[in-house]
Design a protein around this motif. Sequence first.
Motif, PDB file in Angstrom:
ATOM      1  N   VAL A  36     -32.927 -13.602 -43.939  1.00 59.05           N
ATOM      2  CA  VAL A  36     -32.358 -13.573 -42.584  1.00 59.05           C
ATOM      3  C   VAL A  36     -30.957 -12.975 -42.619  1.00 59.05           C
ATOM      4  O   VAL A  36     -30.626 -12.077 -41.839  1.00 59.05           O
ATOM      5  N   THR A  37     -30.138 -13.453 -43.544  1.00 61.12           N
ATOM      6  CA  THR A  37     -28.769 -12.939 -43.671  1.00 61.12           C
ATOM      7  C   THR A  37     -28.771 -11.464 -44.054  1.00 61.12           C
ATOM      8  O   THR A  37     -27.980 -10.667 -43.520  1.00 61.12           O
ATOM      9  N   GLU A  38     -29.663 -11.086 -44.964  1.00 57.47           N
ATOM     10  CA  GLU A  38     -29.753  -9.682 -45.371  1.00 57.47           C
ATOM     11  C   GLU A  38     -30.152  -8.792 -44.198  1.00 57.47           C
ATOM     12  O   GLU A  38     -29.593  -7.700 -44.012  1.00 57.47           O
ATOM     13  N   LEU A  39     -31.118  -9.266 -43.419  1.00 59.20           N
ATOM     14  CA  LEU A  39     -31.565  -8.495 -42.251  1.00 59.20           C
ATOM     15  C   LEU A  39     -30.445  -8.346 -41.242  1.00 59.20           C
ATOM     16  O   LEU A  39     -30.208  -7.249 -40.705  1.00 59.20           O
ATOM     17  N   GLU A  40     -29.731  -9.430 -40.952  1.00 57.76           N
ATOM     18  CA  GLU A  40     -28.630  -9.366 -39.996  1.00 57.76           C
ATOM     19  C   GLU A  40     -27.590  -8.333 -40.427  1.00 57.76           C
ATOM     20  O   GLU A  40     -27.094  -7.554 -39.604  1.00 57.76           O
ATOM     21  N   GLY A  41     -27.279  -8.312 -41.707  1.00 52.27           N
ATOM     22  CA  GLY A  41     -26.308  -7.354 -42.207  1.00 52.27           C
ATOM     23  C   GLY A  41     -26.786  -5.922 -42.057  1.00 52.27           C
ATOM     24  O   GLY A  41     -26.019  -5.034 -41.654  1.00 52.27           O
ATOM     25  N   ALA A  42     -28.066  -5.693 -42.379  1.00 48.50           N
ATOM     26  CA  ALA A  42     -28.627  -4.344 -42.283  1.00 48.50           C
ATOM     27  C   ALA A  42     -28.687  -3.859 -40.839  1.00 48.50           C
ATOM     28  O   ALA A  42     -28.387  -2.690 -40.543  1.00 48.50           O
ATOM     29  N   LEU A  43     -29.064  -4.750 -39.922  1.00 47.07           N
ATOM     30  CA  LEU A  43     -29.155  -4.371 -38.515  1.00 47.07           C
ATOM     31  C   LEU A  43     -27.777  -4.092 -37.926  1.00 47.07           C
ATOM     32  O   LEU A  43     -27.600  -3.143 -37.153  1.00 47.07           O
ATOM     33  N   ALA A  44     -26.793  -4.920 -38.273  1.00 40.86           N
ATOM     34  CA  ALA A  44     -25.435  -4.696 -37.774  1.00 40.86           C
ATOM     35  C   ALA A  44     -24.899  -3.352 -38.263  1.00 40.86           C
ATOM     36  O   ALA A  44     -24.287  -2.599 -37.495  1.00 40.86           O
ATOM     37  N   GLU A  45     -25.142  -3.042 -39.519  1.00 39.75           N
ATOM     38  CA  GLU A  45     -24.681  -1.763 -40.072  1.00 39.75           C
ATOM     39  C   GLU A  45     -25.376  -0.588 -39.385  1.00 39.75           C
ATOM     40  O   GLU A  45     -24.734   0.417 -39.045  1.00 39.75           O
ATOM     41  N   TYR A  46     -26.676  -0.714 -39.153  1.00 34.05           N
ATOM     42  CA  TYR A  46     -27.437   0.351 -38.500  1.00 34.05           C
ATOM     43  C   TYR A  46     -26.932   0.607 -37.084  1.00 34.05           C
ATOM     44  O   TYR A  46     -26.716   1.757 -36.681  1.00 34.05           O
ATOM     45  N   VAL A  47     -26.737  -0.460 -36.343  1.00 34.17           N
ATOM     46  CA  VAL A  47     -26.297  -0.337 -34.948  1.00 34.17           C
ATOM     47  C   VAL A  47     -24.836   0.121 -34.875  1.00 34.17           C
ATOM     48  O   VAL A  47     -24.450   0.869 -33.972  1.00 34.17           O
ATOM     49  N   GLY A  48     -24.022  -0.346 -35.832  1.00 28.64           N
ATOM     50  CA  GLY A  48     -22.617   0.029 -35.836  1.00 28.64           C
ATOM     51  C   GLY A  48     -21.716  -0.997 -35.193  1.00 28.64           C
ATOM     52  O   GLY A  48     -20.717  -0.643 -34.558  1.00 28.64           O
TER      53      GLY A  48
END
Length: 377
Positions: A36-48
């Motif tokens: 969950v934490t890994e996904l949140e980090g990846a999505l935040a980075e993708y979105v900016g």
Amino acid sequence: MQFRDLKEQYRVLKDEIDRAIHQVIEEGNFISGRQVTELEGALAEYVGVKHCIACGNGTDALSMMLMAWEIKEGDAVFVPDFTFFASGEVVSFEGAVPVFYDVERDTFNADIESLERAIKAVKEEGKLKPRAVIAVDLFGQPADYLKLAKIAEKYQLLLLEDGAQGFGGEIEGRKACSFGDAATTSFFPAKPLGCYGDGGAVFTNDDKTAAYLRSLKVHGKGSFKYDNVRIGWNSRLDTLQAAVLQVKFKAFQEYELEAVNRAAERYTELLKEVVKTPIVKEGMYSSWAQYTIQLESQEQRDGLQAYLKEKGIPAMVYYWKPMHEQAAFQDLKKYISCPVTEELCQKVLSLPIHPYLSEENITIIANEIKSYCNPAC
């Protein structure tokens, strides 16, 4: 033929998805696991943006953001008339009043002039306090946030991007879910990026808001599980769903977005002289949650849908009625008319679209539409 072929997607990604699920089972961290934490980090980075807070579903994401802004009784929140019920439901859930505004005929997204008329009507009446605007990235294309931001600033309103259908879309290279004062999305299975159940997320650059949301979604917790500092609720994205999303997100970035855009372009090439095809504005990029055509009348639309069904081709109507005509909103005051929404509800029809839709099937669908429409055109 599938409307959105999740079975084919699973067939392609099966080995990776199965491994991801089995890893969660082996680790035994079914709630708030590392995925969950890994996904949140990846999505935040993708979105900016700085923060992504995953939660139980897209509706909870909207509700939690309204709670963070302390939207309450006596407040007015402006919502598109042509959208899914949740966009307005969450406003009423907080005790506030959804005020509906119209959309553009070509893009299905916020009509800025209609929105401003609705804001002025509420202000002139003086009974409600205008607080926020919800704009929806309908069918995959972001709303015009450059113009929306100016309206929000002019009237000192908060701006919330409902990106439930828009994740992966862009405006001049800037990702959907990075606009407004905050944004939300949904991971419902049929969305551009979907899990195998319910899921959602909030995106924000504000540290205090992010901390509040992380507390709110776990029973208002403080420094640890049994320290509760506020009244909250239970809205966590479970680890299995996060693991599935990690696999799907990789495919989404590597080829799915490009593939679904190719499918949409092919539809438009084949159908632009037959029906009204969707428009993507210059500088915009759509993630194509739906490919929605417009027919000449409700009779023609309903007839085509029935005809396609006979041919084994699923086609859906999003949406059958305006928000202001929903029974749940029947007692609300109608501040302005929304004629485009009323017209669209009679004429729209969404065709099968997904990254795994073959050229052959696109041609079959287009040819059947031509066969039905040409005698009537």
